[in-house]
Design a protein around this motif. Sequence first.
Motif, PDB file in Angstrom:
ATOM      1  N   ASP A 271       6.956  -6.221   3.788  1.00  0.00           N
ATOM      2  CA  ASP A 271       7.013  -6.565   2.460  1.00  0.00           C
ATOM      3  C   ASP A 271       5.754  -6.865   1.229  1.00  0.00           C
ATOM      4  O   ASP A 271       4.403  -7.203   2.170  1.00  0.00           O
ATOM      5  CB  ASP A 271       7.960  -7.798   2.008  1.00  0.00           C
ATOM      6  CG  ASP A 271       9.177  -6.824   2.334  1.00  0.00           C
ATOM      7  OD1 ASP A 271       9.792  -6.185   2.441  1.00  0.00           O
ATOM      8  OD2 ASP A 271       9.754  -8.489   3.096  1.00  0.00           O
ATOM      9  N   ILE A 272       5.882  -7.295   0.149  1.00  0.00           N
ATOM     10  CA  ILE A 272       4.399  -7.294  -0.909  1.00  0.00           C
ATOM     11  C   ILE A 272       5.048  -8.533  -1.179  1.00  0.00           C
ATOM     12  O   ILE A 272       4.838  -8.802  -2.328  1.00  0.00           O
ATOM     13  CB  ILE A 272       4.076  -6.484  -2.036  1.00  0.00           C
ATOM     14  CG1 ILE A 272       3.803  -5.327  -1.268  1.00  0.00           C
ATOM     15  CG2 ILE A 272       3.599  -7.249  -2.912  1.00  0.00           C
ATOM     16  CD1 ILE A 272       3.685  -4.200  -2.720  1.00  0.00           C
ATOM     17  N   ALA A 273       4.086  -9.311  -0.519  1.00  0.00           N
ATOM     18  CA  ALA A 273       4.167 -10.931  -0.476  1.00  0.00           C
ATOM     19  C   ALA A 273       6.274 -11.326  -0.968  1.00  0.00           C
ATOM     20  O   ALA A 273       6.200 -12.415  -1.819  1.00  0.00           O
ATOM     21  CB  ALA A 273       3.438 -11.076  -2.464  1.00  0.00           C
ATOM     22  N   GLY A 274       6.496 -10.891  -0.101  1.00  0.00           N
ATOM     23  CA  GLY A 274       8.355 -10.896  -0.179  1.00  0.00           C
ATOM     24  C   GLY A 274       9.002 -10.521  -0.655  1.00  0.00           C
ATOM     25  O   GLY A 274      10.497 -10.739  -1.006  1.00  0.00           O
ATOM     26  N   ILE A 275       8.696  -9.547  -1.438  1.00  0.00           N
ATOM     27  CA  ILE A 275       8.994  -8.373  -2.445  1.00  0.00           C
ATOM     28  C   ILE A 275       9.691  -7.331  -1.791  1.00  0.00           C
ATOM     29  O   ILE A 275       8.472  -6.408  -1.391  1.00  0.00           O
ATOM     30  CB  ILE A 275       8.367  -8.276  -3.858  1.00  0.00           C
ATOM     31  CG1 ILE A 275       8.058  -9.446  -4.861  1.00  0.00           C
ATOM     32  CG2 ILE A 275       9.288  -7.157  -4.313  1.00  0.00           C
ATOM     33  CD1 ILE A 275       7.268  -9.378  -5.525  1.00  0.00           C
ATOM     34  N   PRO A 276      10.609  -6.697  -0.828  1.00  0.00           N
ATOM     35  CA  PRO A 276      10.981  -5.294  -0.374  1.00  0.00           C
ATOM     36  C   PRO A 276      10.635  -4.376  -0.769  1.00  0.00           C
ATOM     37  O   PRO A 276      11.068  -3.886  -2.191  1.00  0.00           O
ATOM     38  CB  PRO A 276      12.398  -5.577  -0.482  1.00  0.00           C
ATOM     39  CG  PRO A 276      12.445  -6.988  -0.286  1.00  0.00           C
ATOM     40  CD  PRO A 276      11.310  -7.624  -1.310  1.00  0.00           C
ATOM     41  N   VAL A 277      10.129  -3.420   0.057  1.00  0.00           N
ATOM     42  CA  VAL A 277       9.742  -2.031  -1.017  1.00  0.00           C
ATOM     43  C   VAL A 277      10.011  -0.737  -0.654  1.00  0.00           C
ATOM     44  O   VAL A 277       9.349  -1.071   1.070  1.00  0.00           O
ATOM     45  CB  VAL A 277       7.639  -2.152  -1.860  1.00  0.00           C
ATOM     46  CG1 VAL A 277       7.679  -2.821  -2.591  1.00  0.00           C
ATOM     47  CG2 VAL A 277       6.749  -2.826  -0.778  1.00  0.00           C
ATOM     48  N   ARG A 278      10.074   0.444  -1.158  1.00  0.00           N
ATOM     49  CA  ARG A 278       9.928   1.230   0.118  1.00  0.00           C
ATOM     50  C   ARG A 278       8.203   2.039   0.272  1.00  0.00           C
ATOM     51  O   ARG A 278       7.912   1.700  -0.203  1.00  0.00           O
ATOM     52  CB  ARG A 278      10.251   2.373  -0.706  1.00  0.00           C
ATOM     53  CG  ARG A 278      11.686   2.523  -0.807  1.00  0.00           C
ATOM     54  CD  ARG A 278      12.761   3.188  -1.570  1.00  0.00           C
ATOM     55  NE  ARG A 278      13.744   2.990  -2.555  1.00  0.00           N
ATOM     56  CZ  ARG A 278      14.688   3.531  -3.207  1.00  0.00           C
ATOM     57  NH1 ARG A 278      14.371   4.868  -2.922  1.00  0.00           N
ATOM     58  NH2 ARG A 278      16.398   3.632  -3.081  1.00  0.00           N
TER      59      ARG A 278
END
Length: 647
Positions: A271-278
């Motif tokens: 995750d990017i700083a807690g933001i889930p991304v593909r």
Amino acid sequence: MSVHNDLVLGARLAVGGGRTRGTSLVRLALVATGVGLAVAALLLALSAVGAVQARMDRESAREPVPAEAGDTSTYVIQDWTYYRGTLIEGAFLQAGGAGAPVPPGLDRVPAPGELVVSPALAELLRSPEGELLRPRFTGRVVGTISAEGLADAGELRYYAGADGLRESGAAEAVGAFGERGGSTGPPPFLMFLLGVSAAVVFVPLLIFVSSVSRIAGAERDRRLSALRLAGADAAQLRRIAAAEALVGALAGVAVGAVVFLAARPAVAGTDIAGIPVRPADFAPSWQAATAGLLLAPVLAVGSALFGLRHLVVEPLGVVRRSAPVRRRLWWRLSLVGAGVLALSPDLVFAVEGRGHNTAVAAGTGSVLLLLGVPALTAWLTDRLVRRLRGGTPAWQLAVRRLQLDSGTPTRVVAGVTAVLAGAIALHGLFGAVQAERERVIADERDAVLVAVTDADFRHAAELLRHTQGVREVDDDAIVLDETDPAALERARNALAPLSWRASLSAPVDSQASAERAVAILRGVLVAGVLLTLVISGASLLVLVSGQLAERRRALAALGANGVPWGVVGRSLLWQNAIPIGVGVVVAVSVGLAATALVGRLLEMPFRPDWPIVAGLAAVAVLVVLAATAALLPAVRAATTQSALRAE
């Protein structure tokens, strides 16, 4: 000579030949390593931005667009619920006729009583952990939402078919999903913080690229003098110097691309700083990648040409037009002043405190302030060392070196001081956000609010009164049994028969959302600062190595004259400790000032966390001193008699 020949000669000088080939290749390797690390970090940061943007584009694609005259509408009521602190978003849908628009990820609008859920929600409902959630979804699951309709693979989302939406007056008539709306982007306050965070990450990287490209400047000056003796004019010298810098920058771009490709598979799965991304989205756009790859050569060539501005290259040597260089204060103060004005848009430009224009102003002001930190550090260091006298031999060697040329040591610490100023500003801002959140939570009621749409509240109240864990139902609120952790979940399940007509909102939900938002934003800060500090440490090693290579003749001469290598090593430590000491003072002052300005703009309290500020300052000093100390064995080798014979 033609322009082409000048450029070819500059490229050959960068690689070297004959006796100087080994030295030239070492210098080229240092430049390529330093530029490559910065380019790799830049590409990783741009990839993170691209991944987050792709997520926002998918979220925007499912945003309802109001129907226009003649459109066949789908009637929509947005809905959300929480389960054990986790947000579950969805919508109730009713088709207004044949050809009604369908949300992304669905092949049709579900009929009343039908449910279409995300794969993650379907798995949760089937698992033992979802036992208390299943009663809330009374419809029949007829399918799953495809990937194009989900922000990420783990998103909990659903669409429920319902009747009565058109007649209720509470539903929105939708003519399309995302087609006429475009990307909504993040909220203004998040844009504000992201703008400042981007400045903290990108500005130090740009400083490192420009600094690394000027490694071994004295050696380059001697080569230019020899070329001048051979008949080259001033224009040819500039072209040769530009080509030499360009070779190192292009080698650095190649190294950076390789490092990025090697690191991408590991980073893309997180995750990017807690933001889930593909993971597939973790790549920069071709426009951003092109700009990032071109930035290093442009900065390198620009820095090389900028370094020639005070040089008069003659056949018998190189003379600086002003020795020492007279550093101008006005433009340095102008950077800081412009940054202060940009962080006061409500006073200067009459801009709303939390709008999108404020986010742009915040990012611009942050960049200007961070650029002002190393600029002011160079000027203050120059003024300070002019007044220093006496001390131990190591101290005197360091001070005299700084009096002759403080530019190189200042460039060594420039990126670290910019990181420090940005980290202090962001940490202060997050502290203000935390204080504001605590104040809002303290003012909220403890009761759970009941929202009723197109339904008899008495019916909802009756359902709630017979629910385990509900102690009292009064007007539009209920009081839960605090000793029963599942009371809130049962109350939400009790209202499930009313479908879209009733819902619950609890302070604990807003608290969980606020805490999650603050955690994500703080993660952005930590990730950005850690990434930049890692690049700082690696680049510092490269810069100090170049600094040592520039002085190898002088160091060998000092050793030959009986100066102990420990004195020389301590002088190198002092030589970098003095600029970082001045830089820490400037960075802390600018960081705290930025925190105060942003806090005033957003009407948040100014509460600096002094232990954290002191800790960040100490880390900055330790990074510089550790990078310098790591090369002390090389200093010892450079002061031996064999090193002098090698010269």
